[in-house]
Motif scaffolding. Structure first.
Motif, PDB file in Angstrom:
ATOM      1  N   THR A 201      64.706  37.366  26.274  1.00  0.00           N
ATOM      2  CA  THR A 201      64.995  36.497  25.124  1.00  0.00           C
ATOM      3  C   THR A 201      63.927  35.425  24.945  1.00  0.00           C
ATOM      4  OG1 THR A 201      66.369  35.098  26.532  1.00  0.00           O
ATOM      5  CG2 THR A 201      67.516  36.784  25.253  1.00  0.00           C
TER       6      THR A 201
ATOM      7  N   TRP B  11      53.908  38.994  19.053  1.00  0.00           N
ATOM      8  CA  TRP B  11      54.161  38.781  17.610  1.00  0.00           C
ATOM      9  C   TRP B  11      53.309  39.712  16.747  1.00  0.00           C
ATOM     10  CZ3 TRP B  11      57.308  36.167  14.274  1.00  0.00           C
ATOM     11  CH2 TRP B  11      56.863  36.018  12.959  1.00  0.00           C
TER      12      TRP B  11
ATOM     13  N   GLY C 128      67.840  32.425  16.747  1.00  0.00           N
ATOM     14  CA  GLY C 128      66.868  33.518  16.794  1.00  0.00           C
ATOM     15  C   GLY C 128      65.434  33.031  16.904  1.00  0.00           C
ATOM     16  N   THR C 129      65.252  31.874  17.506  1.00  0.00           N
ATOM     17  CA  THR C 129      63.924  31.284  17.689  1.00  0.00           C
ATOM     18  C   THR C 129      63.592  31.402  19.177  1.00  0.00           C
ATOM     19  OG1 THR C 129      64.341  29.805  15.842  1.00  0.00           O
ATOM     20  CG2 THR C 129      62.639  29.118  17.398  1.00  0.00           C
ATOM     21  N   LEU C 130      62.567  32.175  19.507  1.00  0.00           N
ATOM     22  CA  LEU C 130      62.403  32.559  20.908  1.00  0.00           C
ATOM     23  C   LEU C 130      61.755  31.441  21.739  1.00  0.00           C
ATOM     24  CD1 LEU C 130      61.201  36.228  20.275  1.00  0.00           C
ATOM     25  CD2 LEU C 130      63.539  35.371  20.614  1.00  0.00           C
TER      26      LEU C 130
ATOM     27  N   LYS D 204      66.862  32.977   7.449  1.00  0.00           N
ATOM     28  CA  LYS D 204      65.877  32.484   8.432  1.00  0.00           C
ATOM     29  C   LYS D 204      64.488  32.462   7.797  1.00  0.00           C
ATOM     30  CE  LYS D 204      64.232  32.676  13.180  1.00  0.00           C
ATOM     31  NZ  LYS D 204      64.388  31.267  13.546  1.00  0.00           N
TER      32      LYS D 204
ATOM     33  N   ARG E   8      65.101  38.664  19.068  1.00  0.00           N
ATOM     34  CA  ARG E   8      65.798  37.712  18.190  1.00  0.00           C
ATOM     35  C   ARG E   8      67.281  37.982  18.139  1.00  0.00           C
ATOM     36  NH1 ARG E   8      62.128  36.748  13.033  1.00  0.00           N
ATOM     37  NH2 ARG E   8      61.212  34.905  13.965  1.00  0.00           N
TER      38      ARG E   8
ATOM     39  N   ASP F 208      59.586  30.413  14.655  1.00  0.00           N
ATOM     40  CA  ASP F 208      59.688  31.724  15.299  1.00  0.00           C
ATOM     41  C   ASP F 208      59.799  31.568  16.816  1.00  0.00           C
ATOM     42  OD1 ASP F 208      59.306  33.446  12.919  1.00  0.00           O
ATOM     43  OD2 ASP F 208      57.424  32.317  12.807  1.00  0.00           O
TER      44      ASP F 208
ATOM     45  N   SER G 136      67.819  27.011  20.081  1.00  0.00           N
ATOM     46  CA  SER G 136      66.811  27.965  19.606  1.00  0.00           C
ATOM     47  C   SER G 136      67.336  29.395  19.676  1.00  0.00           C
ATOM     48  CB  SER G 136      65.543  27.887  20.458  1.00  0.00           C
ATOM     49  OG  SER G 136      65.036  26.603  20.444  1.00  0.00           O
TER      50      SER G 136
END
Ligand code: ADP
Ligand code: GLC
Length: 504
Positions: free
Chosen positions: A437, A460, A411-413, A290, A471, A389, A407
């Motif tokens: 999530t 973040w 693992g892309t929120l 990733k 993720r 991300d 997504s």
């Protein structure tokens, strides 16, 4: 069961949105369950017929006062197996489909002859079955372009046509309508009705009339044996005046037969552990790929390659439904402000309304952390899903939405508006516990988008352990078709068992 999908879009042949993904992946999932599934679709001009197999002889299609003729081609749907094949039939009519564009072209977004093109196509679907002597148990129509199939079935294929004979073959078939988007109904002058070849009594009995216009989707809603839309939450929303696009009353009237079934995703295509477009695959156990995808994405768009700066991705039709007015609208769009104020990078892939394409180009010129590619690219869409991300979907309404599920799998929120299928698939972040999530907001306006992105940036930069946990949680969600395909089978079965007994 023998199931015929009648559709104006299917991957990999013709796609303007998620309808194409859904029809092909549902068909493959149903075939895996042991059903005989076939798809019929127009042979649009860009579909190369030299690679398809022609059926011998022409297909005659009786329309109002004239007999139309078309050729038919076939092939096995890529992604389906020889053991569990999904056969695809292409209706090749030069005048209706021998041109660029599925529904239209930029200078004419809705072809003037669309009512004729798609009425013809629906009638041709029945004639095709006669030609190949294969009679389905279920005729499954998708969206307004196929809605006419439910009307033909009820008033011409199953019931005696005034003074005529039933041509035969479909007496025991049930009709299903799936609504993928209530915003597109196919509303045209009723002068087009003559061409359908159905009597004017049918125009009223089938409930086409919509303030003196002919509404294809409305007729489908009334005449399908069972109908559904593509998420449980959207099914509820469409029964309200606020989200019903004027058909909420009709849907409430049919509520006994109207379901919400969540779309699945094709996990052979959308799976970071198998994705053919990714240099290095990744999974919950090994996330290194990733990070590599993120670097590749930053590089592709000429952004600073920096793992610490969050990338927000977006892949979309640039249409009002997707919240692009509030994001990119001149004077008040939020994209300019959040790109100016937060340490983030934003990448967009999309095409659509020309005002929006121009605004997006303007933003790319003014901001160093905003990058866009106007156009369509399957490959880049995989890199954006993998390398971002966060994924932004501030939809005005969203019957299901596939991108947020893609997504999550990568693992892309998702950062989404609380509407439609987004509610059924994304769980809002809770800062106290770290659960969830994705990030959700309620009101569609520029400041809510700005603030929610600010909230995600806060997490973040200040709570990275929460982001890492979310993720993993996202990637563990199961959106494969298995569960949902079974719900379709149940819907088909309940329609079949509601048919009057043979001979009754
Ligand atoms: P909708 O069908 O309303 O557009 P969905 O989220 O259900 O929304 O499906 C959109 C599909 O189209 C997704 O598979 C998405 O990746 C794809 N898509 C949309 N725009 C583009 C584009 N410009 N390039 C590649 N794929 C796109
Ligand atoms: C429509 C909807 C989208 C849905 C797709 C597939 O295009 O806008 O929300 O995911 O159909 O069902």
């Amino acid at each position: 069961m023998k199931i015929l999908m009648v559709t104006s879009e299917a991957l990999p042949y013709a796609k303007t949105g998620g309808l194409a993904d859904m029809v092909s992946s549902l068909s493959i999932a149903l075939a895996k369950l042991g059903h005989d599934v076939r798809i019929v679709i127009p042979r649009y001009y860009p579909i190369d017929k030299t690679s398809l197999t022609p059926l011998p002889g022409a297909l005659g299609v009786p329309m109002g006062g004239i007999e139309e003729w078309s050729a038919v081609y076939e092939e096995r749907l890529p992604g389906s197996t020889a053991k569990k094949p999904v056969q695809v039939y292409f209706i090749d009519h030069e005048i209706y489909f021998g041109r660029d564009g599925i529904y239209g072209i930029p200078s004419q977004p809705d072809f003037i002859d669309n009512p004729r093109r798609f009425s013809f196509f629906c009638k041709a679907a029945f004639q095709l079955c006669r030609k190949i002597e294969w009679y389905p148990d279920v005729v499954h129509a998708h969206d307004w372009p196929a809605a006419m199939a439910t009307v033909y079935q009820k008033f011409a294929e199953r019931a005696p046509v005034a003074g005529g004979q039933i041509p035969g073959g479909f007496e025991r078939a049930v009709s299903i309508l799936t609504i993928h988007n209530l915003g597109y109904q196919g509303v045209y002058s009723k002068a087009n009705f003559d061409y359908t070849g159905l009597g004017w009594d049918v125009y009223f009995r089938a409930n086409f009339d919509d303030w003196d216009m002919m509404n294809f989707l409305k007729a489908g809603i009334f005449n399908a044996d069972k109908l559904n839309t593509v998420s449980p939450n959207y099914a509820e929303e469409t029964k309200t005046q606020a989200q019903g696009f004027r058909l909420d009353g009709d849907l409430r009237q049919r509520s006994k037969d109207y379901l919400g079934i969540l779309n699945g995703i094709d996990t052979s295509i959308w799976n970071p552990a198998k994705d053919k477009y990714l240099g290095e695959k990744f999974s919950v156990e090994n996330m290194a790929g990733k990070a590599k995808a993120k670097a590749a994405l930053q590089k592709y768009f000429g952004l600073e390659v920096n793992p610490k700066v969050p990338v927000i991705g977006m892949i979309t039709r640039l249409a009002g439904q997707k919240g692009v007015g509030e994001l990119f609208g001149p004077n008040y769009g939020s994209a300019f402000s959040f790109c100016r104020d937060f340490a983030l990078q934003f990448v967009l892939l999309g095409s659509g309304e020309s005002w929006c394409e121009k605004e997006v180009a303007g933003l790319s010129a003014r901001l160093t952390n905003f990058r866009a590619q106007i156009g369509y690219s399957e490959e880049l869409s995989h890199l954006i899903e993998a390398g971002s991300d966060f994924f932004l979907m501030p939809s005005r309404y969203e019957p299901c939405g596939l991108n947020q599920m893609y997504s999550l799998a990568y693992g892309t929120l998702p950062i989404v508006r609380r509407t439609g299928g987004l509610v059924d698939t994304v769980e809002n972040y809770d800062e106290k516990t770290g659960s969830g999530t994705g990030f959700m907001f309620d009101i569609l306006d520029p400041s809510s988008i700005y603030n929610t992105i600010g909230w995600a940036m806060h997490a973040w930069y200040n709570l990275p352990e929460h982001i890492a946990e979310m993720r993993i949680r996202a990637m563990k969600q199961d959106f494969s078709w298995e569960k949902s395909a079974k719900k379709y089978v149940e819907m088909y079965q309940s329609a079949i068992s509601a048919l009057p007994a043979a001979g009754a």
